[in-house]
Design a protein around this motif. Structure first.
Motif, mmCIF file in Angstrom:
data_model
loop_
_atom_site.group_PDB
_atom_site.id
_atom_site.type_symbol
_atom_site.label_atom_id
_atom_site.label_comp_id
_atom_site.label_asym_id
_atom_site.label_seq_id
_atom_site.Cartn_x
_atom_site.Cartn_y
_atom_site.Cartn_z
ATOM 1 N N LYS A 100 0.858 -1.178 0.000
ATOM 2 C CA LYS A 100 0.000 0.000 0.000
ATOM 3 C C LYS A 100 0.904 1.240 0.000
ATOM 4 O O LYS A 100 1.944 1.253 0.664
ATOM 5 N N SER A 157 -10.065 -1.000 0.128
ATOM 6 C CA SER A 157 -9.662 -1.481 -1.195
ATOM 7 C C SER A 157 -10.719 -1.124 -2.240
ATOM 8 O O SER A 157 -11.912 -1.357 -2.018
ATOM 9 N N GLN A 162 -8.418 -2.869 -8.240
ATOM 10 C CA GLN A 162 -7.568 -3.983 -7.822
ATOM 11 C C GLN A 162 -7.601 -5.139 -8.813
ATOM 12 O O GLN A 162 -6.562 -5.747 -9.105
ATOM 13 N N LYS A 173 -5.298 -0.360 -3.756
ATOM 14 C CA LYS A 173 -4.982 -0.379 -2.336
ATOM 15 C C LYS A 173 -4.417 0.931 -1.796
ATOM 16 O O LYS A 173 -4.425 1.129 -0.577
#
Length: 287
Positions: A100, A157, A162, A173
């Motif tokens: 992240k 998220s 993603q 993220k």
């Protein structure tokens, strides 16, 4: 020992939480809670203090990430078998590692701000592991000796980013405010078994996630050892260890995703709670 930082962005002060639940200011002794503070020597010095001799903070207000200088925000995916099943993904044979962005970090009550074109933003309560001693190719038996403490993480998220935008998971993220950490960093001596912690999340008062770290596919010790084979772990680095089932993406037949006005409340046993209000995109809300 429970360490924390309080105050507005850019003007936070270090503190600890005493046995009575009062915030005690450390600003007269420390400029900040840094990776050096999290070393064995730094924590030993703090434990020698008498909390009752420190100033009480009656109204701490906003809490920030409990320490500064966080260099790497490392995450482990699909680390609970039932979460992998609800995601429709195979159980990994080795830990899944992704990152992240540091810019997504925020405090435990800060707003969650959805990206401008978000359609599938989701929640994930997780146990965070904070490194206190440099770890490089460490054994599993020695891994926990490199841990300074533990904290609550919400691995927010954006699932479309993603899973549908190509490349790695990182795209979904690292959005601003997608990395709330805290309220405290609880030192490892107060968490004798990181594989025996309940964790949970509520959305608008409804319990969505219930789990326990004993059902992890890969233990905290295994994760720290494993990650240290691929990158040097340094004091202040954070590893988020995966989420139990109950994320919005896994709700059948109609998944549920975050929308403006939603309220998230989440926690890990002994490590405190977070609360977040979800907002539509508004740069003015970013710390």
């Amino acid at each position: 020992m429970k360490l924390l930082r309080y105050g507005p962005p850019g003007a936070t002060r270090p503190a600890l939480l005493d046995a009575q639940g009062q915030v005690r200011d450390l600003g007269g002794l420390l400029a900040d809670i840094t990776p050096q503070t999290l070393s064995a020597e730094g924590l030993t010095a703090l434990r020698a203090l008498d909390p009752q001799a420190l100033p009480v903070v009656l109204k701490p207000g906003r809490l920030d990430v409990p320490w500064s200088g966080l260099g790497k925000f490392i995450c482990i995916g699909l680390n609970y078998a039932d979460h992998a099943a609800e995601a429709g993904l195979p159980l990994p044979s080795e830990p899944v590692i992704f990152m992240k962005a540091i810019s997504c970090l925020c405090g435990p009550t800060d707003p969650t701000v959805l990206p401008p074109d978000s359609t599938r933003s989701d929640w994930e309560v997780e146990l965070g592991v904070v490194i206190g001693r440099t770890a490089r190719h460490v054994s599993e038996a020695d891994a926990l000796a490199h841990v300074a403490g533990y904290c609550v993480v919400n691995d927010v998220s954006e699932r479309a980013y993603q899973l549908e935008r190509g490349g790695t998971w990182d795209k979904g993220k690292g959005c601003d405010t997608f990395g709330p950490v805290g309220p405290w960093l609880v030192t490892a001596d107060e968490v004798p078994d990181p594989q025996a912690l309940d964790l949970w999340l509520e959305l608008n008062g409804q319990r969505m996630q219930n789990g326990n770290t004993r059902t992890m596919v890969f233990s905290v010790a295994h994760i720290v050892s494993y990650v240290s084979r691929f990158m040097t772990l340094q004091p202040g680095d954070l590893i988020s260890t995966g989420t139990p089932p109950g994320v919005g993406m896994g709700i059948k037949p109609n998944p549920v995703y975050l929308k403006p006005g939603d309220q998230m409340r989440l926690g890990v046993a002994g490590l405190g709670e977070q609360t977040h209000t979800v907002h539509a995109w508004d740069p003015a809300l970013l710390a």
